[in-house]
Scaffold this active site. Structure first.
Site, mmCIF file in Angstrom:
data_model
loop_
_atom_site.group_PDB
_atom_site.id
_atom_site.type_symbol
_atom_site.label_atom_id
_atom_site.label_comp_id
_atom_site.label_asym_id
_atom_site.label_seq_id
_atom_site.Cartn_x
_atom_site.Cartn_y
_atom_site.Cartn_z
ATOM 1 N N LYS A 284 0.842 -1.203 0.000
ATOM 2 C CA LYS A 284 0.000 0.000 0.000
ATOM 3 C C LYS A 284 0.878 1.253 0.000
ATOM 4 O O LYS A 284 0.693 2.156 -0.788
ATOM 5 C CB LYS A 284 -0.912 -0.036 1.224
ATOM 6 C CG LYS A 284 -1.847 1.142 1.305
ATOM 7 C CD LYS A 284 -2.817 1.014 2.461
ATOM 8 C CE LYS A 284 -3.554 2.327 2.661
ATOM 9 N NZ LYS A 284 -4.515 2.292 3.747
ATOM 10 N N GLU B 282 10.427 -4.640 4.631
ATOM 11 C CA GLU B 282 10.512 -6.036 4.186
ATOM 12 C C GLU B 282 10.235 -6.138 2.692
ATOM 13 O O GLU B 282 10.971 -6.781 1.933
ATOM 14 C CB GLU B 282 9.491 -6.906 4.937
ATOM 15 C CG GLU B 282 9.763 -7.088 6.417
ATOM 16 C CD GLU B 282 9.175 -6.000 7.298
ATOM 17 O OE1 GLU B 282 8.869 -4.895 6.783
ATOM 18 O OE2 GLU B 282 9.027 -6.239 8.510
ATOM 19 N N GLY C 248 -4.811 -1.810 4.972
ATOM 20 C CA GLY C 248 -3.994 -2.943 4.518
ATOM 21 C C GLY C 248 -4.644 -4.290 4.796
ATOM 22 O O GLY C 248 -4.724 -5.162 3.929
ATOM 23 N N ARG C 249 -5.123 -4.478 6.013
ATOM 24 C CA ARG C 249 -5.696 -5.788 6.387
ATOM 25 C C ARG C 249 -7.094 -5.996 5.831
ATOM 26 O O ARG C 249 -7.717 -7.025 6.052
ATOM 27 C CB ARG C 249 -5.659 -5.957 7.907
ATOM 28 C CG ARG C 249 -6.293 -4.818 8.674
ATOM 29 C CD ARG C 249 -5.911 -4.853 10.143
ATOM 30 N NE ARG C 249 -6.402 -3.716 10.896
ATOM 31 C CZ ARG C 249 -5.777 -2.546 11.008
ATOM 32 N NH1 ARG C 249 -4.611 -2.381 10.405
ATOM 33 N NH2 ARG C 249 -6.292 -1.577 11.722
ATOM 34 N N GLU D 134 -4.667 -6.602 14.719
ATOM 35 C CA GLU D 134 -4.159 -5.280 14.350
ATOM 36 C C GLU D 134 -5.304 -4.260 14.420
ATOM 37 O O GLU D 134 -5.085 -3.077 14.654
ATOM 38 C CB GLU D 134 -3.547 -5.310 12.935
ATOM 39 C CG GLU D 134 -2.642 -4.129 12.663
ATOM 40 C CD GLU D 134 -1.785 -4.282 11.414
ATOM 41 O OE1 GLU D 134 -0.552 -4.248 11.503
ATOM 42 O OE2 GLU D 134 -2.351 -4.462 10.319
ATOM 43 N N HIS E 7 -5.446 -33.284 17.699
ATOM 44 C CA HIS E 7 -4.344 -34.125 18.166
ATOM 45 C C HIS E 7 -3.186 -33.284 18.664
ATOM 46 O O HIS E 7 -2.054 -33.760 18.750
ATOM 47 C CB HIS E 7 -3.904 -35.068 17.041
ATOM 48 C CG HIS E 7 -5.004 -35.991 16.642
ATOM 49 N ND1 HIS E 7 -5.215 -37.204 17.254
ATOM 50 C CD2 HIS E 7 -6.013 -35.826 15.757
ATOM 51 C CE1 HIS E 7 -6.285 -37.777 16.727
ATOM 52 N NE2 HIS E 7 -6.798 -36.960 15.824
ATOM 53 N N LYS F 250 9.478 -0.506 14.257
ATOM 54 C CA LYS F 250 10.056 -0.197 12.933
ATOM 55 C C LYS F 250 11.119 0.888 13.073
ATOM 56 O O LYS F 250 12.193 0.804 12.475
ATOM 57 C CB LYS F 250 8.960 0.350 11.999
ATOM 58 C CG LYS F 250 7.971 -0.668 11.496
ATOM 59 C CD LYS F 250 7.078 0.007 10.455
ATOM 60 C CE LYS F 250 5.863 -0.839 10.134
ATOM 61 N NZ LYS F 250 4.899 -0.166 9.255
HETATM 62 O O1 F6P Z 1 3.262 -2.924 9.757
HETATM 63 C C1 F6P Z 1 1.910 -3.116 9.642
HETATM 64 C C2 F6P Z 1 1.411 -2.755 8.274
HETATM 65 O O2 F6P Z 1 1.349 -1.375 8.132
HETATM 66 C C3 F6P Z 1 0.066 -3.406 7.995
HETATM 67 O O3 F6P Z 1 -0.986 -2.686 8.477
HETATM 68 C C4 F6P Z 1 0.096 -3.557 6.525
HETATM 69 O O4 F6P Z 1 -0.838 -4.493 6.091
HETATM 70 C C5 F6P Z 1 1.524 -4.000 6.322
HETATM 71 O O5 F6P Z 1 2.260 -3.263 7.259
HETATM 72 C C6 F6P Z 1 2.073 -3.811 4.950
HETATM 73 O O6 F6P Z 1 2.026 -2.485 4.528
HETATM 74 P P1 F6P Z 1 2.218 -2.094 3.023
HETATM 75 O O7 F6P Z 1 1.124 -2.718 2.226
HETATM 76 O O8 F6P Z 1 2.146 -0.602 3.000
HETATM 77 O O9 F6P Z 1 3.556 -2.593 2.586
#
Ligand code: F6P
Length: 544
Positions: free
Chosen positions: A210, A216, A271-272, A357, A388, A508
């Site tokens: 987003k 990452e 995002g979620r 979240e 199990h 972060k």
């Molecule tokens: O760190 C949490 C977050 O901001 C989430 O809310 C989001 O889904 C994820 O990181 C990834 O964010 P982006 O789509 O901006 O890379």
């Protein structure tokens, strides 16, 4: 005394529920069922092909009445309308919350800042469809002229969990000659393992982010770019092998992805809550545009149910209220989500971000502290595997773990007696949790007295059972929207902002500070706490 709102509470539903809970604290499901032979028929709702049995919760009619009053008192009806009509209910980020617009049919108008957003949604869906069809048919050619055989989604959190979950859930509908991989972790292993057997000239990377700034995803995207260019020996290859999904078109351009290969979405999609936006591009390539639209239709069906059904028959509202009852009045701290369908194996992981979240907050919208317990821990595994492993604790442990069982009447892979055995286990588990086995029953089986306490099942463990027909794209859409709305309704009752996520920021920022301290060629001057300083020194030592 104050309620969850910080207001005087005499006469509020919250206060009434508190005293009701202390009066009925020892309610037994065994007694409730014995006193009302129709309970299992009464405490159920069925809508749009979803059958919810909530009779195995520790509630009476009075409890349900009070919970429904709580929903009314918290202004839920008005808040639902506010969300659907595009009001900026994400107060701390000053944003509308319109994942429901992602599945609104063409022609519907929803305004944000005076602009209709639905037309834009369909425009992107149409572009996604054209692109997906090209990849599926083999018409999208890579740099060397070969068709794409592998699609790799690079993203994390909401830009990964939804796509992974949907891919696994809808595998039965996937084009099987395409390989799908998902890279999320900044741990190099994720990248290395996901790409080790891929041919660069047949691989398409979808960089899903987003913000297009997430550490990452950006790290993995740059690694992927280098991987590709290294193998194909030409920078120009990027154009044919990278597409992006983002709201940050500038940053995408800076990465070098052609504007024609970018699929946008909007800041009013959290995002979620984004798996049905362009973030679902990998899903659409996997299952095809028609099935993707069925997924959206399923969610839209649930949206209509949530928006228009009276609370006493409203599945998300009922599940939200029962969750509040278990969490805030009976002291449960977690919810186990137990899908009895192997395809839903990533559904609990997906729900973890969606629920935790969203509702893992300790401050209300007005900035004051929440007095109730918010956001229970969601967890789970598909049945019967969990039986199990951790079910022992649910049956005989000291904690109360409410369970959501999810099952289907028709299997996607009919195989001998498998499905009946699977479903028999769902029903058996819910029955055992609710009614247990008394000491007398254990004795009657001839158990020696010393062993009796070990073999007693106290029962009285609450559960919901959701029964649907088949795991179709539409059914998945319904399930996704169901839990989205449960989360929203609970957030409304706790008066929190379910749509921000400030809690992810601090770690972060600290990581950005620590990276150069780990990488520095000379011994850095460390000013953290003594534990963090020692860990950094030890790591540097080990790495050397
Ligand atoms: O760190 C949490 C977050 O901001 C989430 O809310 C989001 O889904 C994820 O990181 C990834 O964010 P982006 O789509 O901006 O890379």
């Amino acid at each position: 005394m104050t309620d969850n709102n910080g207001n005087r509470t005499e006469g509020t539903a919250w206060e009434a529920l508190k005293s009701h809970a202390s009066r009925t604290g020892d309610l037994q499901l065994r007694d409730l069922f014995a006193a009302d032979p129709q309970r299992g028929e009464r405490l159920k709702v069925e809508a749009d092909g979803i059958y919810l049995d909530y009779s195995k919760n520790r509630v009476t009619d009075e409890t349900m009445g009070l919970l429904l009053r709580l929903a009314v008192e918290s202004g839920l009806a008005g808040k639902i309308e506010a969300m659907f009509s595009g009001e900026k209910i994400n107060v701390t980020e000053n944003r509308a919350v319109l994942h429901t617009a992602l599945r609104a049919p063409q022609g519907v108008r929803i305004l944000v800042d005076g602009q209709d957003v639905v037309a834009g949604v369909h425009e992107v869906l149409d572009r996604m469809s054209v692109f997906s069809d090209k990849v599926r048919r083999g018409d999208w050619k890579g740099h060397t002229g070969k068709r794409i055989r592998s699609v790799v989604n690079i993203g994390i959190g909401g830009s990964d969990l939804g796509p992974v979950m949907a891919y696994e859930a809808l595998r039965r509908y996937c084009q099987r000659d395409l390989v799908f991989r998902f890279i999320s972790n900044v741990d190099g292993t994720d990248f290395a393992e996901a790409t080790q057997d891929l041919e660069a000239d047949e691989t398409l990377f979808i960089v899903s982010s987003k913000t297009f700034t997430t550490l990452e995803t950006m790290t993995n995207a740059h690694t992927a770019r280098a991987w590709l260019v290294d193998r194909l020996g030409d920078e120009k290859a990027v154009g044919k092998h990278f597409v992006a999904v983002s709201t940050n078109l500038k940053a995408v351009a800076a990465f070098g992805i052609e504007p024609t290969n970018v699929f946008g979405f909007w800041d009013w999609v959290g995002g979620r809550y984004s798996m049905e936006s362009a973030i679902g591009l990998s899903t659409m390539i996997a299952i095809g545009p028609e099935n993707f639209r069925l997924l959206l239709d399923g969610s839209h069906q649930m949206d209509r149910h949530f928006r228009s059904t009276p609370f006493e028959r409203n599945i998300p509202v009922l599940m939200a209220l029962l969750g509040i009852w278990n969490n805030d009045f009976l002291g449960a701290e977690t919810v186990a989500v137990l899908p009895y369908d192997q395809y839903l194996k990533r559904f609990p992981a997906y729900l973890q971000q969606l629920t935790m979240e969203s509702n893992g907050k300790h401050v209300r919208l007005d900035g004051s502290r929440v007095h109730a317990a918010t956001g229970p821990v969601y967890w789970g595994e598909p049945g019967t595997n969990g039986q199990h492993s951790f079910y022992q604790l649910i049956h005989q442990g000291t904690r109360l773990v409410p369970c959501d069982f999810i099952a289907f009447t028709k299997p996607l892979n009919p195989l001998g007696r498998h499905h009946d055995l699977l479903v028999a286990n769902v029903f058996a588990q819910a029955e055992a949790l609710a009614f247990g086995k008394t000491a007398d029953q254990v004795r009657a089986e001839g158990t020696p007295e010393w062993l009796v306490p070990h073999r007693v099942f106290e029962g009285n463990r609450p559960s919901n059972t959701l029964l649907m027909e088949t795991l179709t794209p539409g059914a998945l859409g319904q399930l996704v929207a169901l839990y989205e709305h449960i989360v929203f309704a609970q957030g409304c009752i706790w008066h929190i902002d379910s749509f921000d996520q400030w809690g992810v920021e601090l770690g972060k920022i600290l990581a950005q500070r620590i990276v150069p301290e780990l990488e520095s060629a000379t011994e850095p001057a460390l000013t953290h706490d003594s534990s963090t300083n020692a860990l950094i020194r030890r790591y540097r030592q080990g790495r050397a």
